[in-house]
Scaffold this motif. Structure first.
Motif, PDB file in Angstrom:
ATOM      1  N   ASN A 428       0.826  -1.213   0.000  1.00  0.00           N
ATOM      2  CA  ASN A 428       0.000   0.000   0.000  1.00  0.00           C
ATOM      3  C   ASN A 428       0.855   1.256   0.000  1.00  0.00           C
ATOM      4  O   ASN A 428       0.518   2.255  -0.652  1.00  0.00           O
ATOM      5  CB  ASN A 428      -0.943  -0.007   1.209  1.00  0.00           C
ATOM      6  CG  ASN A 428      -2.033  -1.050   1.083  1.00  0.00           C
ATOM      7  OD1 ASN A 428      -2.414  -1.435  -0.027  1.00  0.00           O
ATOM      8  ND2 ASN A 428      -2.532  -1.532   2.208  1.00  0.00           N
ATOM      9  N   ASN A 429       1.965   1.218   0.713  1.00  0.00           N
ATOM     10  CA  ASN A 429       2.873   2.355   0.720  1.00  0.00           C
ATOM     11  C   ASN A 429       3.513   2.543  -0.654  1.00  0.00           C
ATOM     12  O   ASN A 429       3.626   3.669  -1.157  1.00  0.00           O
ATOM     13  CB  ASN A 429       3.951   2.146   1.780  1.00  0.00           C
ATOM     14  CG  ASN A 429       4.858   3.348   1.929  1.00  0.00           C
ATOM     15  OD1 ASN A 429       4.411   4.490   1.920  1.00  0.00           O
ATOM     16  ND2 ASN A 429       6.156   3.099   2.062  1.00  0.00           N
ATOM     17  N   TYR A 430       3.886   1.441  -1.291  1.00  0.00           N
ATOM     18  CA  TYR A 430       4.512   1.511  -2.615  1.00  0.00           C
ATOM     19  C   TYR A 430       3.552   2.074  -3.657  1.00  0.00           C
ATOM     20  O   TYR A 430       3.908   2.972  -4.432  1.00  0.00           O
ATOM     21  CB  TYR A 430       4.971   0.111  -3.034  1.00  0.00           C
ATOM     22  CG  TYR A 430       5.346  -0.011  -4.488  1.00  0.00           C
ATOM     23  CD1 TYR A 430       6.538   0.528  -4.968  1.00  0.00           C
ATOM     24  CD2 TYR A 430       4.511  -0.679  -5.389  1.00  0.00           C
ATOM     25  CE1 TYR A 430       6.887   0.409  -6.307  1.00  0.00           C
ATOM     26  CE2 TYR A 430       4.854  -0.796  -6.722  1.00  0.00           C
ATOM     27  CZ  TYR A 430       6.043  -0.253  -7.179  1.00  0.00           C
ATOM     28  OH  TYR A 430       6.381  -0.363  -8.498  1.00  0.00           O
ATOM     29  N   LYS A 431       2.334   1.579  -3.679  1.00  0.00           N
ATOM     30  CA  LYS A 431       1.421   1.986  -4.746  1.00  0.00           C
ATOM     31  C   LYS A 431       0.953   3.436  -4.584  1.00  0.00           C
ATOM     32  O   LYS A 431       0.472   4.043  -5.537  1.00  0.00           O
ATOM     33  CB  LYS A 431       0.217   1.045  -4.821  1.00  0.00           C
ATOM     34  CG  LYS A 431      -0.797   1.182  -3.703  1.00  0.00           C
ATOM     35  CD  LYS A 431      -1.953   0.216  -3.914  1.00  0.00           C
ATOM     36  CE  LYS A 431      -3.025   0.394  -2.836  1.00  0.00           C
ATOM     37  NZ  LYS A 431      -4.158  -0.539  -3.028  1.00  0.00           N
ATOM     38  N   ALA A 432       1.123   3.997  -3.385  1.00  0.00           N
ATOM     39  CA  ALA A 432       0.729   5.393  -3.171  1.00  0.00           C
ATOM     40  C   ALA A 432       1.814   6.382  -3.604  1.00  0.00           C
ATOM     41  O   ALA A 432       1.555   7.583  -3.695  1.00  0.00           O
ATOM     42  CB  ALA A 432       0.392   5.622  -1.700  1.00  0.00           C
ATOM     43  N   GLN A 433       3.027   5.853  -3.872  1.00  0.00           N
ATOM     44  CA  GLN A 433       4.136   6.733  -4.239  1.00  0.00           C
ATOM     45  C   GLN A 433       4.069   7.103  -5.730  1.00  0.00           C
ATOM     46  O   GLN A 433       3.549   6.344  -6.551  1.00  0.00           O
ATOM     47  CB  GLN A 433       5.468   6.040  -3.961  1.00  0.00           C
ATOM     48  CG  GLN A 433       5.672   5.625  -2.513  1.00  0.00           C
ATOM     49  CD  GLN A 433       5.789   6.799  -1.575  1.00  0.00           C
ATOM     50  OE1 GLN A 433       6.427   7.793  -1.898  1.00  0.00           O
ATOM     51  NE2 GLN A 433       5.172   6.681  -0.406  1.00  0.00           N
TER      52      GLN A 433
END
Length: 446
Positions: A428-433
């Motif tokens: 989730n952190n990756y896809k928000a970047q």
């Protein structure tokens, strides 16, 4: 120096006295495989063997909640090793331990305990597991502030030597340190990508070798840094070149014989080996989030860079996920080629072992060996042959693991739930970047 690897508590205490050891770095890994360590005075180790060393489990990824935080590390004397790059006077050693709850029972979220349960399952079936992992890593330059970069240290390729392999002195120092610590090194060489290296372990029992993998990463990073380099086990730090894998050679022994070898079959493989292969192929998609645990892992698992992505096996074909090296007899082994060195080795090999045992218990039939270059097959050809592929990204791997009764049984409820929670958070952190590729591709045209 310690002449032989200690086995008992008494051996360790004698080694401490003979080698002027002042501090012991007690070590274990969290759920994701990160080393956790703190130093205790050497004179406190005898008491630690009896009572353990208390620590705050709520501060460790995937361990316990704040209201149940007291945990104990019980040192395993067989893991005692001097750190050879530290001064001889006032020496420092490391020891790995098992995590226990306050009542003395094993903590079921301890990755080492997860592997021990898999080993016990194998022993009930009459098997012991030997493994020989091949760990790859990159050596990069540090900047003037000591921070890591991706600046190359050489432009060497596979098996290159000086002057192309400019970091060979670092690798030699690592080899010497590992040998001083009692490691058995099978091979050490420059890998195919610039600044990439590989050190292979000689076959050994799975628990000891996983302990050694944990320490290996620590040794490589420490020595590289002391010599002005940065070592990374990131699977794919550079675009356009091969990534780093951890090819996992494995075999089962039974009554002193290699259970994978049968001299009477055309390919020298026993029915046990074929069932084991079938078990790996059945479950590999489910445990991919363990053997290939990061977003970056799936940048390595793409066509064109020798990394296997199709779920097949072969006696020689390096494009297959599972390869059977040519050696027969005691050397007969199965090589699973997808794992990478960012994994937690205890969990990764627990999953592989239990998958193979499932194949043996249920006499699963392995598909026919795939002896063509799979990368040259069309999608239609692969569908016709029934060839499946590994998950294409971490999210797909997480979804496979979430639905897997098998992986939940291997890890146990605690490790399973906490591992998935950590991996979902990572995704989730990756896809928000917003990534540089998106800016390079879209900013000037949209």
């Amino acid at each position: 120096m310690v002449k032989a690897n200690p086995v008992t508590k008494e051996d360790v205490l004698q080694a401490i006295a003979e080698n002027d050891v002042k501090f012991i770095r007690t070590q274990f890994t969290d759920t994701l495989g990160m080393i956790k360590s703190w130093a205790i005075p050497a004179e406190d180790l005898e008491g630690a063997f009896e009572d353990g060393v208390m620590f705050d489990g709520s501060s460790i990824e995937g361990f316990t909640r704040i209201e149940e935080s007291d945990m104990f590390l019980m040192p395993d004397p067989t893991t005692f090793r001097l750190l050879p790059w530290r001064p001889k006077e006032g020496a420092v050693a490391r020891i790995i331990g098992d995590v226990a709850k306050p009542d003395g029972t094993p903590f079921d979220g301890d990755p080492r305990y997860v592997l021990k349960r898999a080993v016990a399952e194998a022993e009930k079936m009459g098997f012991t597991m030997n493994i020989g992992p091949e760990l790859e890593f990159f050596l990069f330059e540090l900047d003037d502030k000591g921070h890591p970069t991706t600046n190359l240290t050489d432009k060497g390729g596979y098996f290159d030597f000086a002057p192309l392999d400019k970091a060979q002195d670092v690798r030699r120092a690592i080899d010497f340190a590992l040998e001083d610590m009692g490691f058995k090194i099978e091979a050490s060489h420059h890998e195919v990508a610039p600044s990439q290296h590989e050190i292979n372990f000689r076959f050994g029992d799975v628990l000891t070798t996983c302990d050694n993998i944990v320490t290996f990463k620590y040794v490589v990073k420490s020595i590289a840094y002391h010599m002005g380099y940065y070592a990374t086990f990131m699977p794919k730090p550079l675009f356009g070149v091969n990534g780093s894998g951890m090819h996992s050679n494995q075999s089962l022994m039974s009554d002193g014989k290699n259970a994978f070898y049968d001299a009477e079959t055309p390919d020298g493989l026993s029915s046990t080996a074929k069932h084991y292969i079938a078990g790996l192929l059945k479950h590999v998609r489910d445990f991919a989030a363990i053997t290939n645990p990061t977003v970056n892992s799936y940048k390595r698992l793409v066509p064109g860079y020798e990394a296997p992505i199709y779920c097949t096996w072969s006696a020689s074909n390096r494009s297959s996920l599972i390869r059977i090296p040519a050696s027969r007899g005691l050397g007969t082994r199965v090589e699973l080629r997808c794992p990478d060195p960012s994994c937690n080795p205890y969990l990764a090999f627990a999953a592989q072992l239990r998958a193979g045992l499932d194949g043996i218990k249920n006499e699963l039939e392995a598909p026919a060996s795939t002896d063509v270059n799979i990368f040259k097959l069309t999608e239609e050809d692969r569908i016709e042959r029934g060839i499946d592929s590994l998950p294409g990204n971490l999210k797909e791997a997480i979804d496979c693991m979430t639905d897997s009764v098998f992986v939940k049984e291997v890890l146990g409820n605690h490790a399973f739930e906490n591992y998935l929670e950590a991996k979902n958070s990572e995704w989730n952190n990756y896809k928000a970047q917003v990534h540089q590729w998106e800016l390079d591709t879209y900013l000037s045209i949209l």
